[in-house]
Design an enzyme around this catalytic site. Structure first.
Site, PDB file in Angstrom:
ATOM      1  CG  HIS A 111      32.741  62.171  59.551  1.00 15.01           C
ATOM      2  ND1 HIS A 111      32.096  63.043  60.393  1.00 15.01           N
ATOM      3  CD2 HIS A 111      33.526  62.925  58.757  1.00 15.01           C
ATOM      4  CE1 HIS A 111      32.469  64.290  60.103  1.00 15.01           C
ATOM      5  NE2 HIS A 111      33.352  64.236  59.125  1.00 15.01           N
ATOM      6  NE  ARG A 145      29.144  58.760  57.922  1.00 21.31           N
ATOM      7  CZ  ARG A 145      29.200  60.077  57.767  1.00 21.31           C
ATOM      8  NH1 ARG A 145      29.018  60.883  58.815  1.00 21.31           N
ATOM      9  NH2 ARG A 145      29.423  60.599  56.585  1.00 21.31           N
ATOM     10  CG  ASN A 185      29.152  64.210  62.157  1.00 23.53           C
ATOM     11  OD1 ASN A 185      30.107  63.510  62.473  1.00 23.53           O
ATOM     12  ND2 ASN A 185      28.919  64.571  60.911  1.00 23.53           N
ATOM     13  CG  ASP A 223      33.572  68.261  61.001  1.00 18.69           C
ATOM     14  OD1 ASP A 223      34.083  69.248  60.457  1.00 18.69           O
ATOM     15  OD2 ASP A 223      33.326  67.208  60.407  1.00 18.69           O
ATOM     16  CG  HIS A 250      32.202  72.717  59.143  1.00 14.41           C
ATOM     17  ND1 HIS A 250      32.449  71.676  58.279  1.00 14.41           N
ATOM     18  CD2 HIS A 250      31.353  73.545  58.489  1.00 14.41           C
ATOM     19  CE1 HIS A 250      31.778  71.874  57.156  1.00 14.41           C
ATOM     20  NE2 HIS A 250      31.104  73.007  57.264  1.00 14.41           N
ATOM     21  CG  HIS A 255      37.087  70.361  56.456  1.00  8.82           C
ATOM     22  ND1 HIS A 255      36.562  71.605  56.707  1.00  8.82           N
ATOM     23  CD2 HIS A 255      36.208  69.467  56.988  1.00  8.82           C
ATOM     24  CE1 HIS A 255      35.417  71.489  57.338  1.00  8.82           C
ATOM     25  NE2 HIS A 255      35.183  70.211  57.528  1.00  8.82           N
ATOM     26  CG  ASN A 300      30.160  71.657  53.346  1.00 15.10           C
ATOM     27  OD1 ASN A 300      30.637  72.633  52.769  1.00 15.10           O
ATOM     28  ND2 ASN A 300      29.317  71.779  54.349  1.00 15.10           N
ATOM     29  CG  ASP A 356      35.925  65.590  56.097  1.00 15.92           C
ATOM     30  OD1 ASP A 356      35.272  65.023  56.995  1.00 15.92           O
ATOM     31  OD2 ASP A 356      35.471  66.548  55.434  1.00 15.92           O
ATOM     32  CG  HIS A 397      27.622  59.866  52.605  1.00 13.76           C
ATOM     33  ND1 HIS A 397      26.790  60.105  53.693  1.00 13.76           N
ATOM     34  CD2 HIS A 397      28.481  60.919  52.555  1.00 13.76           C
ATOM     35  CE1 HIS A 397      27.130  61.258  54.251  1.00 13.76           C
ATOM     36  NE2 HIS A 397      28.157  61.761  53.594  1.00 13.76           N
TER      37      HIS A 397
END
Length: 431
Positions: free
Chosen positions: A64, A66, A96, A154, A181, A234, A280, A307, A311
């Site tokens: 990810h 971002r 995402n 995902d 996912h 995952h 997750n 993955d 954050h």
């Protein structure tokens, strides 16, 4: 572009069953020669790799980045720097973002930013459904033409069996793998950790194993009907591993990946309410970790994928139930996998294959080999290098890793992409 002459390293290329001391010559973005005692091209930069491991550039199927939309957590430039420091020459960017990568415009923006950064290769993955809402399929033909290498929602499961069947049929038309996912939301019910004795002790709502495995079982049945290429993101449970193994035994086009943290930690890590362990799918029980390690060794699991999920403390420094799920993984993935080699759970060749040729095969990506003519993507690893990741040394903008302060042995020293050095850690002190 200046040629590179990598001298006298231990060349380990599982794709060609090569494991011996060799030279590698890179020029014009390609590997042009592999052999013992090769003469350096005129003007080539020489890299002394004696005592080090020379492998194909690592490939991450699941990250990810971002950008666009959440650049305060990560952007393509910082993600590229972090990935390169971890030995990755290529990463696949999940859709995402904000806006979601469900249109040509977003895909092209990601690729344009990656070209401007001129770091690791970035392969966009488009959304299965518009806005990741699980209602209407995205325009997969447009996404494929724009440069997407697969489709996935995902972070969100395609929960409708009918919609998933149509997605598989549509994606097959354009040769796109579908990445799921696997999480039945009617079973997971927003659980923040694995449902087990540990969740009871912690007093936290748990996700049962069946939230994952029931979706995997359903989707494999749809793959048998449609013949589409299907990849489980995952994978985390013993039951899911068994389902994938049986699907492969029957010759179905099913693949899967596992993260380093699911190979390393159990749900007991969550007992201290450390939100850095929240992810997750959630961390599972010891029996699941053992099944994942066995499946990685026997080839049921095709690839290790990070993955990588950045954050900031704004999202993580909360009560466990309310904190964001995710772990940054670019810079700790290789040391964590090498730790499995040190404990004899994997051979070194198996470990490198699951980080190179395995992921390349899953999505049909270039690279994953050091054969002449392949892209000049190379990672040079010092297996004896002491490495302790710290918040102030991670290249990622975000620092949400439960492995900070953990001592490792082995890390990437150089990462070369298209014949250009994008990370050089040789001058950095061991830590």
């Amino acid at each position: 572009m200046r040629a590179l002459h990598v001298r006298r390293g231990r060349v380990l290329d599982p794709a060609s069953n090569t494991d011996r001391e060799l030279d590698v010559v890179l020029s014009e973005g390609r590997i042009v020669a592999l052999g013992a005692g090769l003469a350096a091209p005129a003007g080539a930069e020489e890299i002394d790799a004696r005592g080090m491991l020379v492998v194909p550039g690592l490939i991450d199927l699941h990250a990810h980045l971002r950008e666009p939309g959440e650049e305060y957590k990560e952007d393509i430039a910082s993600a590229s720097a972090s990935a390169a420091a971890g030995g990755f020459a290529a990463v696949c960017a999940m859709p995402n973002t904000t806006p979601v990568n469900d249109t040509r415009a977003v895909t092209e923006l990601i690729l344009e930013r990656a070209r401007a950064v001129a770091g690791v290769r970035v392969y966009p993955i488009g959304a299965i459904t518009r806005g990741l809402e699980g209602q209407a399929l995205s325009e997969m033909a447009e996404l494929r033409e724009a440069g997407c290498v697969a489709v996935s929602d995902d972070g969100k499961c395609v929960a409708s069996a009918g919609l998933m069947r149509r997605a598989l049929e549509y994606a097959r038309t354009f040769g796109l793998p579908v990445i799921q996912h696997a999480e039945d939301p009617t079973l997971s019910l927003g659980g923040s950790m694995n449902e087990s004795v540990s969740s009871t002790r912690a007093g936290l709502r748990g996700q049962p194993h069946e939230a994952e495995s029931t979706i995997v079982a359903r989707d494999i049945a749809l793959v048998e009907r449609t013949g589409a290429r299907y990849h489980v993101a995952h994978v985390s449970t013993q039951a899911s591993v068994w389902l994938v193994r049986e699907a492969k035994r029957r010759g179905l086009p099913v693949t899967c990946e596992v993260t380093p943290h699911h190979l390393t930690l159990t749900d007991e890590a969550c007992l201290g309410y450390d939100t850095l362990t929240k992810c997750n799918p959630p961390l599972r029980e010891a029996a699941d970790v053992e099944a994942l390690r066995e499946a990685l060794a026997d080839g049921t699991i095709d690839a290790v994928a990070t993955d990588h999920a950045p954050h900031t403390p704004v999202e993580k420094d909360l009560e466990f139930d309310h904190a964001a799920s995710g772990i940054v993984g670019f810079e700790t993935a290789l040391p964590l996998v090498l730790a499995l080699v040190a404990s004899s759970r994997l051979t070194l060749a198996q470990a490198i294959e699951r980080l190179t040729a395995g992921p390349a095969r899953v999505l049909g990506l270039p690279g994953g080999t050091l054969a002449a003519g392949a892209p000049a993507d190379v990672t040079i690893v010092d297996l004896e290098r002491a490495f302790t990741p710290r918040a102030d040394t991670l290249r990622s903008k975000s620092k949400n890793s439960p492995f900070l302060g953990r001592a490792f042995c082995g890390r990437a020293m150089l990462t070369i992409v298209g014949g250009t050095i994008v990370f050089d850690g040789r001058a950095e002190p061991a830590a």
